[in-house]
Design a protein around this motif. Sequence first.
Motif, mmCIF file in Angstrom:
data_model
loop_
_atom_site.group_PDB
_atom_site.id
_atom_site.type_symbol
_atom_site.label_atom_id
_atom_site.label_comp_id
_atom_site.label_asym_id
_atom_site.label_seq_id
_atom_site.Cartn_x
_atom_site.Cartn_y
_atom_site.Cartn_z
ATOM 1 N N LYS A 39 0.823 -1.214 0.000
ATOM 2 C CA LYS A 39 0.000 0.000 0.000
ATOM 3 C C LYS A 39 0.861 1.271 0.000
ATOM 4 O O LYS A 39 0.537 2.268 -0.632
ATOM 5 C CB LYS A 39 -0.915 -0.020 1.217
ATOM 6 C CG LYS A 39 -2.253 0.629 0.978
ATOM 7 C CD LYS A 39 -3.106 0.637 2.214
ATOM 8 C CE LYS A 39 -3.709 -0.702 2.499
ATOM 9 N NZ LYS A 39 -4.509 -0.733 3.720
ATOM 10 N N SER A 40 1.988 1.204 0.709
ATOM 11 C CA SER A 40 2.855 2.387 0.817
ATOM 12 C C SER A 40 3.421 2.811 -0.539
ATOM 13 O O SER A 40 3.864 3.944 -0.707
ATOM 14 C CB SER A 40 3.990 2.110 1.801
ATOM 15 O OG SER A 40 4.717 0.984 1.356
ATOM 16 N N ASP A 41 3.383 1.895 -1.525
ATOM 17 C CA ASP A 41 3.872 2.244 -2.869
ATOM 18 C C ASP A 41 3.080 3.402 -3.467
ATOM 19 O O ASP A 41 3.547 4.078 -4.385
ATOM 20 C CB ASP A 41 3.743 1.046 -3.823
ATOM 21 C CG ASP A 41 4.644 -0.112 -3.426
ATOM 22 O OD1 ASP A 41 5.700 0.143 -2.820
ATOM 23 O OD2 ASP A 41 4.278 -1.265 -3.722
ATOM 24 N N LEU A 42 1.871 3.605 -2.945
ATOM 25 C CA LEU A 42 1.001 4.628 -3.547
ATOM 26 C C LEU A 42 1.294 6.030 -3.032
ATOM 27 O O LEU A 42 0.803 7.009 -3.607
ATOM 28 C CB LEU A 42 -0.473 4.287 -3.264
ATOM 29 C CG LEU A 42 -0.972 2.979 -3.880
ATOM 30 C CD1 LEU A 42 -2.394 2.683 -3.421
ATOM 31 C CD2 LEU A 42 -0.897 3.043 -5.403
ATOM 32 N N SER A 43 2.098 6.138 -1.993
ATOM 33 C CA SER A 43 2.272 7.489 -1.435
ATOM 34 C C SER A 43 3.007 8.372 -2.447
ATOM 35 O O SER A 43 4.030 7.993 -3.018
ATOM 36 C CB SER A 43 2.984 7.444 -0.080
ATOM 37 O OG SER A 43 4.260 6.939 -0.260
ATOM 38 N N GLY A 44 2.439 9.518 -2.694
ATOM 39 C CA GLY A 44 3.023 10.483 -3.633
ATOM 40 C C GLY A 44 2.727 10.192 -5.090
ATOM 41 O O GLY A 44 3.227 10.892 -5.975
ATOM 42 N N ALA A 45 1.906 9.163 -5.357
ATOM 43 C CA ALA A 45 1.637 8.814 -6.761
ATOM 44 C C ALA A 45 0.651 9.787 -7.397
ATOM 45 O O ALA A 45 -0.350 10.159 -6.785
ATOM 46 C CB ALA A 45 1.090 7.396 -6.849
ATOM 47 N N PHE A 46 0.948 10.182 -8.602
ATOM 48 C CA PHE A 46 0.036 11.037 -9.378
ATOM 49 C C PHE A 46 -1.008 10.166 -10.073
ATOM 50 O O PHE A 46 -2.169 10.517 -10.161
ATOM 51 C CB PHE A 46 0.849 11.819 -10.418
ATOM 52 C CG PHE A 46 0.028 12.700 -11.303
ATOM 53 C CD1 PHE A 46 -0.584 13.848 -10.811
ATOM 54 C CD2 PHE A 46 -0.132 12.384 -12.656
ATOM 55 C CE1 PHE A 46 -1.350 14.665 -11.648
ATOM 56 C CE2 PHE A 46 -0.895 13.196 -13.488
ATOM 57 C CZ PHE A 46 -1.500 14.338 -12.975
ATOM 58 N N LEU A 47 -0.547 9.020 -10.546
ATOM 59 C CA LEU A 47 -1.478 8.013 -11.061
ATOM 60 C C LEU A 47 -0.854 6.630 -10.917
ATOM 61 O O LEU A 47 0.344 6.500 -10.664
ATOM 62 C CB LEU A 47 -1.901 8.302 -12.497
ATOM 63 C CG LEU A 47 -0.873 8.411 -13.605
ATOM 64 C CD1 LEU A 47 -0.438 7.042 -14.101
ATOM 65 C CD2 LEU A 47 -1.479 9.197 -14.773
ATOM 66 N N ALA A 48 -1.703 5.617 -11.068
ATOM 67 C CA ALA A 48 -1.227 4.245 -10.902
ATOM 68 C C ALA A 48 -1.765 3.353 -12.014
ATOM 69 O O ALA A 48 -2.839 3.615 -12.561
ATOM 70 C CB ALA A 48 -1.657 3.695 -9.542
ATOM 71 N N VAL A 49 -0.990 2.333 -12.334
ATOM 72 C CA VAL A 49 -1.424 1.329 -13.303
ATOM 73 C C VAL A 49 -1.310 -0.039 -12.635
ATOM 74 O O VAL A 49 -0.223 -0.425 -12.198
ATOM 75 C CB VAL A 49 -0.543 1.362 -14.581
ATOM 76 C CG1 VAL A 49 -0.871 0.176 -15.487
ATOM 77 C CG2 VAL A 49 -0.724 2.680 -15.332
ATOM 78 N N ALA A 50 -2.443 -0.738 -12.525
ATOM 79 C CA ALA A 50 -2.437 -2.079 -11.944
ATOM 80 C C ALA A 50 -2.413 -3.069 -13.088
ATOM 81 O O ALA A 50 -3.424 -3.301 -13.742
ATOM 82 C CB ALA A 50 -3.674 -2.281 -11.074
ATOM 83 N N ALA A 51 -1.254 -3.633 -13.361
ATOM 84 C CA ALA A 51 -1.126 -4.556 -14.498
ATOM 85 C C ALA A 51 -0.422 -5.833 -14.062
ATOM 86 O O ALA A 51 0.417 -6.366 -14.789
ATOM 87 C CB ALA A 51 -0.386 -3.883 -15.646
ATOM 88 N N THR A 52 -0.762 -6.305 -12.866
ATOM 89 C CA THR A 52 -0.231 -7.610 -12.471
ATOM 90 C C THR A 52 -1.135 -8.675 -13.086
ATOM 91 O O THR A 52 -2.210 -8.369 -13.607
ATOM 92 C CB THR A 52 -0.220 -7.803 -10.933
ATOM 93 O OG1 THR A 52 -1.518 -8.201 -10.489
ATOM 94 C CG2 THR A 52 0.185 -6.515 -10.215
ATOM 95 N N ASP A 53 -0.700 -9.927 -13.005
ATOM 96 C CA ASP A 53 -1.551 -11.008 -13.529
ATOM 97 C C ASP A 53 -2.372 -11.630 -12.412
ATOM 98 O O ASP A 53 -2.920 -12.717 -12.572
ATOM 99 C CB ASP A 53 -0.701 -12.072 -14.237
ATOM 100 C CG ASP A 53 0.407 -12.613 -13.350
ATOM 101 O OD1 ASP A 53 0.582 -12.094 -12.225
ATOM 102 O OD2 ASP A 53 1.101 -13.545 -13.780
ATOM 103 N N ASP A 54 -2.467 -10.929 -11.284
ATOM 104 C CA ASP A 54 -3.247 -11.420 -10.143
ATOM 105 C C ASP A 54 -4.453 -10.496 -9.957
ATOM 106 O O ASP A 54 -4.313 -9.348 -9.531
ATOM 107 C CB ASP A 54 -2.352 -11.426 -8.898
ATOM 108 C CG ASP A 54 -3.070 -12.003 -7.677
ATOM 109 O OD1 ASP A 54 -4.312 -11.884 -7.591
ATOM 110 O OD2 ASP A 54 -2.375 -12.566 -6.806
#
Length: 402
Positions: free
Chosen positions: A317-332
Amino acid sequence: MRLVVFSGTSEGHALCRFLSARGAVADVYVATEYGAAVMEPMPGVAVHEGRLDADGIAALVDAETLLVDATHPYAAAVTDNLRAACARTGAQYERLLRPALDAAGVAAVPDTAAAVAWLNAHPGKVLLTTGSKELEAYTAVEGWRERLYPRVLPSVPVLEKCAALGFAGAHIIAMQGPFSREMNAALLRQTGATILVTKDTGASGGFAEKLSAARETGVTVLVVARPCAENGRTLEEMQAYLAGKLGLAGPARAQRESLPRFPLFVSLAGKTCVVFGAGRIAARRIGVLRRFGARVVTVAPEDRACVGLTHCRGYEKSDLSGAFLAVAATDDRTVNRRIARDCAARDIPCSVADCAAASTFFFPAVCEGGGLTVGVVSDGSAHGKTAAAAKRIRAVLEEFDD
Ligand SMILES: C[C@@]1(CC(=O)O)c2cc3[nH]c(cc4nc(cc5[nH]c(cc(n2)[C@H]1CCC(=O)O)[C@@](C)(CC(=O)O)[C@@H]5CCC(=O)O)C(CC(=O)O)=C4CCC(=O)O)c(CCC(=O)O)c3CC(=O)O
Ligand SMILES: NC(=O)C1=CN([C@@H]2O[C@H](COP(=O)(O)OP(=O)(O)OC[C@H]3O[C@@H](n4cnc5c(N)ncnc54)[C@H](O)[C@@H]3O)[C@@H](O)[C@H]2O)C=CC1
C-alpha cells in the motif's frame, strides 16, 4: 474499504448483481466449482473458488475489509470460521440473512404464528417437533386434530397438556431424544407426514438428523426461526446498508460512470506514476509514461519484460504514497482490485488492466505525429477496436510530419 463476499447462495448471487450494477468492486468466494459456474461474469466482481478454513480466511481479510457472510444458513461451520477470522483480523463481519423461503425442500418462517399460516397454506400431515410450549398455537392450524403429530417429552405434565388441548392418543409421540436419522425417517413414514416442522436447533439439537430424514423420505421441512434469530440483514437491508456505507452509485450514477471518458491532456513531467507488474502490458505502459517524462516507479516480484524494477517485490500500500497516477497490471486479479480500491481511497487515478469497471482512468492508445497527440479509448468494451482505430490514426498523423 475492501468488500469481500462469501457466497454460494441465491441471495449472495443477488447481492453481487446489485453491487456490480452500481459499480462496486468485490471479491466473491464460493466453496465449489458449481458455485463459481452459476455466477455469471459481472463487472467489478472477481469470483474465487475453493474451501477455506479460518486461517485461510484470515489471510484474505484485514481491518479495512468488510466481509459479507452470504453462505447457507446451515453452513454453520463456515459462518463460525468467518466470524473467527473477522474477530482475529479486525475485519467487519456482516451476515446476509436468508429470505423467508427457500426452494430446496426447506421452508423457513420467522415465528410460530407464521408457521401456522404457512401450514394453513400447505396441506398434508405434519410431524411437529417444536416441543410442547407452543403447542396451543398450532391448534389454529385447520384440521389440526387429523393433521398434526406432535413429538413431545414423555413427562406427565406435558402429556396432560396435550390431552387438555384435545390431541388424540394416536397422534401424540412421547419420546425422549436425541433421535437418529433412522428414527426420524421411521416416524415420518409411520405417520404419513409430508411436512416436518422444526426449530432451527443447530447441530446439537438433532437438526441435521431431521433434515437428512426428511430428504430421504421426500418430506418438506418447515423451519421456525430461533426466537433470538441470527443477527444480520435481509437482502434489501444489506443492499441499502452497503449502498450507504460504500457510497455506491445508484444505477443512474453507475450509468453516468459508463459515459465516455474525458481526454484530459496533462503534463507528466516529473510526476510519479506507479506501475504494478512487469509483464507485457506493464512494459507497454511504462514505455508510454516514460516517453511523456513521468518518473515511473515499477513494482513487481519478477521482471518478466525487463522494464527495470524500482521495487522487486509484490504490491504494498505504501507504494502509492506520492503517486500522481497508478497502473495495476499484475496477472493477479485480486491484487489488481486491491490496488484499485486503495487508489480509490486516496483519490489516485488508477488504470486496471484486467477490469474496465474498476478503472478510474483508462490508459489510452497513444498516437503521435506532426506535433499532435491523440489518445484513443473505447467505452471499455472494445479494446481491439481501440487498437485498430489507433493504428489508422497513427497513419493519418504521419501525414502531418514534415
Ligand atoms: C479499460 C482499459 C483499462 C486500462 O487498462 O487502462 C483496458 C482494459 C482491458 N483490456 C483488455 C484486453 C486488451 N486490451 C488491448 C489493448 C489495449 N488496451 C488498452 C487500454 C485499456 N484496456 C483501457 C481502456 C482503453 C480502451 O478503451 O480500450 C490500450 C488502449 C492501452 C494499453 O494497454 O497500452 C491498448 C491498445 C494500445 C495500442 O494499440 O496502442 C488488447 C490488444 C493487445 O493487447 O494487443 C487486449 C486483448 C484483446 C481484447 O480483449 O480485446 C482487457 C481484457 C483482459 C483480460 O480479460 O485479461 C481489459 C479488461 C476489461 O475490459 O475489463
Ligand atoms: N489492458 C490490456 O491491454 C490487457 C490486459 N490484460 C491483463 O493485464 C494483466 C497483465 O498481463 P501481462 O502483462 O500479459 O501479464 P504477465 O504475466 O506477463 O505479467 C504479470 C506481472 O505481474 C507481476 N505480479 C504478480 N503479482 C504481483 C504483485 N502482487 N505485485 C506486483 N506485481 C505482481 C508479475 O511478477 C509479472 O511481472 C493481466 O491481468 C491480463 O489479464 C491482458 C491483455 C491486454
